[in-house]
Design an enzyme around this catalytic site. Structure first.
Site, PDB file in Angstrom:
ATOM      1  CG  ASP A 126      36.845  32.704  28.760  1.00 34.46           C
ATOM      2  OD1 ASP A 126      37.529  32.085  29.606  1.00 34.46           O
ATOM      3  OD2 ASP A 126      35.640  32.982  28.940  1.00 34.46           O
ATOM      4  CD  GLU A 191      35.528  32.290  35.016  1.00 37.95           C
ATOM      5  OE1 GLU A 191      35.088  32.371  36.177  1.00 37.95           O
ATOM      6  OE2 GLU A 191      35.767  33.295  34.335  1.00 37.95           O
TER       7      GLU A 191
HETATM    8  C1  LIG Z   1      39.109  41.112  54.013  1.00 39.48           C
HETATM    9  C2  LIG Z   1      39.546  40.500  52.741  1.00 39.48           C
HETATM   10  C3  LIG Z   1      39.563  41.487  51.649  1.00 39.48           C
HETATM   11  C4  LIG Z   1      39.318  40.860  50.351  1.00 39.48           C
HETATM   12  C5  LIG Z   1      39.586  41.813  49.284  1.00 39.48           C
HETATM   13  C6  LIG Z   1      39.296  41.219  47.947  1.00 39.48           C
HETATM   14  C7  LIG Z   1      40.250  41.741  46.932  1.00 39.48           C
HETATM   15  C8  LIG Z   1      40.043  41.164  45.579  1.00 39.48           C
HETATM   16  C9  LIG Z   1      40.780  39.909  45.331  1.00 39.48           C
HETATM   17  C10 LIG Z   1      40.316  39.000  44.531  1.00 39.48           C
HETATM   18  C11 LIG Z   1      38.999  39.191  43.850  1.00 39.48           C
HETATM   19  C12 LIG Z   1      38.700  38.170  42.888  1.00 39.48           C
HETATM   20  C13 LIG Z   1      37.389  38.496  42.203  1.00 39.48           C
HETATM   21  C14 LIG Z   1      37.498  38.429  40.754  1.00 39.48           C
HETATM   22  C15 LIG Z   1      36.723  37.306  40.160  1.00 39.48           C
HETATM   23  C16 LIG Z   1      37.473  36.708  39.014  1.00 39.48           C
HETATM   24  C17 LIG Z   1      36.748  35.585  38.367  1.00 39.48           C
HETATM   25  C18 LIG Z   1      35.626  36.066  37.491  1.00 39.48           C
HETATM   26  O1  LIG Z   1      35.721  37.049  36.829  1.00 39.48           O
HETATM   27  N1  LIG Z   1      34.506  35.353  37.505  1.00 39.48           N
HETATM   28  C19 LIG Z   1      33.284  35.771  36.844  1.00 39.48           C
HETATM   29  C20 LIG Z   1      32.556  34.567  36.346  1.00 39.48           C
HETATM   30  C21 LIG Z   1      31.452  34.951  35.452  1.00 39.48           C
HETATM   31  C22 LIG Z   1      30.541  33.829  35.182  1.00 39.48           C
HETATM   32  C23 LIG Z   1      29.379  34.276  34.349  1.00 39.48           C
HETATM   33  N2  LIG Z   1      28.335  34.828  35.083  1.00 39.48           N
HETATM   34  C24 LIG Z   1      32.402  36.504  37.841  1.00 39.48           C
HETATM   35  O2  LIG Z   1      32.481  36.261  39.048  1.00 39.48           O
HETATM   36  O3  LIG Z   1      31.595  37.313  37.395  1.00 39.48           O
HETATM   37 ZN   LIG Z   2      38.778  34.577  35.702  1.00 41.98          ZN
HETATM   38 ZN   LIG Z   3      36.866  37.235  35.033  1.00 41.77          ZN
END
Ligand SMILES: CCCCCCCC/C=C\CCCCCCCC(=O)N[C@@H](CCCCN)C(=O)O
Ligand SMILES: [Zn+2]
Ligand SMILES: [Zn+2]
Length: 505
Positions: A126, A191
């Site tokens: 999704d 997810e």
């Molecule tokens: C010093 C280190 C620097 C780190 C920099 C971070 C750069 C970004 C890299 C990755 C970020 C990933 C974050 C994205 C999350 C993806 C997963 C997602 O969207 N999950 C959702 C789940 C929702 C569940 C329902 N509430 C979320 O977290 O909201």
């Molecule tokens: Zn994701």
């Molecule tokens: Zn996401």
């Protein structure tokens, strides 16, 4: 068998000696995705594979809220997957697969060495909805390639991982390569809404099948970052070895309604606005030095100048200036503290009525060095106004920290695979700043890693759930090859696992 392999780092960095544990790894040179097109260890991104990804991006498999998703499109995306990978779904006797709850998918690929504990690869089918349509450089469900980038909702979250895992597995099976170690693949369908119909049902099904433990788990997560951590040049592959907790708060203020011509001194809107402003102006404290981020910075040392090394080796001394520096960018700020986002604010009935109710949703992502209770207590103290009711809508504590040392098999498989695709990268343990479906699987393994082989540059983190989500064509080829290397690298006897399933879960 233990072998020593020397991988070369660029820049002013000392060479690093990695201990790698199989003949398989030691026989092959470190590669990039630009290496020989005829090499059986390399999957070229030909037109067919690129078009499959573009078609995958065309399905509007959107999850909006729990129970509110485009189930037709999610189902059709599943049908497309089943039709597009014939070896996985029809020809190979090594694969069993099934739809779970009609929309999710579970696969088992049988290895030929039953003494090796299986592992689990995860992704989700999704995507989040699209906003700001007029600001996209290409339509979000087109998969259009523009200036070397594939555009579309899901290119980085998370159809890249879905399709990368499938391409790698299909290639292996069609090349008649039989894995030694069995593995599972789980594609959840909810997810983005943290539903309990997708990965959660896959986890239940696995338990029903008698699966108690897997060697390690890899799900979407942190990425390969370049130019994003100030002062660190070259790619840094950040592997989420823990995950921030989450708490969603509902703040509300109720006051008697009345005529706007005779207003009280304060309204529910004003009181609530002041409360959320206080939260924004008083961020939770920096936890730098208290958890995994210390290991992360120490692993970055090879990429740092002499001065930076001095700072990182003495975090206890430079904690305040370093925290200030990292707080300046949302992406690095997210790593060092519990963050606060006021995401919904509702109030008002009519322009000439005093509002009877004001409500706000506050979304915290909780640093692994804090608990939900500490976060709520801090907020209550900061708001310091008994008229503001604070309720926890839902919460999840931060996840346990997975092993990330030299003897942690899953971490070393990941590290080796990353270095084969990005030879100049340094691999560091990190805190996953968002959430994933892994919470459903925490009692299958303590070795849970959240990593997406997405190569990100400044400006890219904002594309997560944002405008102009995209991935370079070159990076998508790297995604496929990363998973292929991971699957091959996991075919090792390895060390006896030192960690068992988390006892508290
Ligand atoms: C010093 C280190 C620097 C780190 C920099 C971070 C750069 C970004 C890299 C990755 C970020 C990933 C974050 C994205 C999350 C993806 C997963 C997602 O969207 N999950 C959702 C789940 C929702 C569940 C329902 N509430 C979320 O977290 O909201
Ligand atoms: Zn994701
Ligand atoms: Zn996401």
């Amino acid at each position: 068998m233990l072998r020593m392999v020397r991988l070369t780092l660029t820049e002013d960095v000392e060479a690093v000696v990695l201990i790698v544990r199989t003949v398989h790894l030691s026989q092959r040179p470190a590669q990039t995705s630009q290496c020989r097109q005829t090499d059986s260890d390399f999957i070229p991104l030909n037109e067919e594979r690129l078009q499959r990804f573009q078609k995958a991006l065309g399905f509007e498999s959107v999850s909006r809220d729990s129970g509110d998703s485009n189930t037709d499109e999610i189902f059709k995306f599943g049908e497309f997957i089943i039709a597009s990978f014939p070896h996985i779904h029809r020809h190979s006797p090594l694969v069993t697969w099934e739809r779970v709850n009609n929309l999710s998918l579970l696969y088992h690929i049988q290895g030929n060495d039953p003494s090796l504990k299986p592992y689990l690869l995860m992704a989700h089918i999704d995507v989040v909805p699209v906003t700001n349509l007029d600001q996209w450089d290409a339509p979000p469900f087109s998969g259009e390639v523009k200036d070397g980038f594939i555009y579309g909702r899901g290119t980085i979250d998370d159809k890249n991982n879905v399709m990368g895992i499938l391409e790698a597995t299909e290639f292996m099976l069609s090349s008649n390569i039989k894995p030694k170690r069995s593995f599972y693949i789980s594609f959840g369908h909810d997810e983005e809404t943290r539903g309990n119909a997708g990965a959660s049902q896959v986890a239940n099904l696995l338990r029903q099948k008698g699966v108690k433990e897997v060697e390690f788990i890899v799900d979407e997560g942190m990425t390969v970052l370049e130019g994003i951590i100030d002062g660190v040049a070259g790619p840094v592959a950040s592997v989420g070895v823990t995950e921030k907790g989450i708490v969603l708060l509902n703040l509300s203020v109720e006051l008697p309604p009345g005529h706007s011509s005779m207003p009280p001194r304060e309204t529910a809107i004003g009181i609530l606005a002041r409360a959320v402003l206080r939260l924004e102006e008083n961020p939770h404290p920096s936890m730098l030095g208290a958890g995994v981020e210390t290991d992360m910075f120490e692993s970055l040392v090879p990429k740092m100048s002499y001065l930076q090394r001095v700072v990182i080796s003495n975090i206890w001394l430079f904690r305040y200036p370093l925290s200030w520096l990292l707080s300046r960018k949302p992406s690095t700020n997210a790593v060092i503290r519990t963050v606060t986002a006021v995401t919904i604010f509702n109030s008002g009935v009519k322009f000439n009525m005093i509002p009877p109710l004001a409500e706000a949703k506050v979304n915290h992502r909780v640093h692994p060095s804090q608990t939900i209770q500490e976060v709520v207590d801090y907020d209550r103290a900061v708001i310091n106004d008994p008229r503001v009711k604070i309720e926890v809508v839902y919460s999840m504590e931060p996840h346990p920290v997975a092993g990330h040392g030299e003897s942690d098999f899953g971490y070393q498989v990941l590290r080796t695979s990353v270095r084969q695709i990005w030879p100049e990268a340094v691999v560091v343990p990190a805190i996953m700043v968002g959430n994933t479906d892994t919470f459903n699987f925490l009692n299958f393994s303590t070795n849970v890693y959240r990593f997406s082989p997405t190569h990100m540059f400044p400006g890219d983190p904002e594309r997560f759930h944002g405008i102009n989500e995209r991935m370079s064509v070159k990076n998508y080829e790297q995604v496929i090859n990363f998973f292929y290397h991971l699957i091959r690298n996991a075919d090792q006897a390895g060390l006896s696992p030192v960690h068992s399933a988390h006892p508290d879960l």
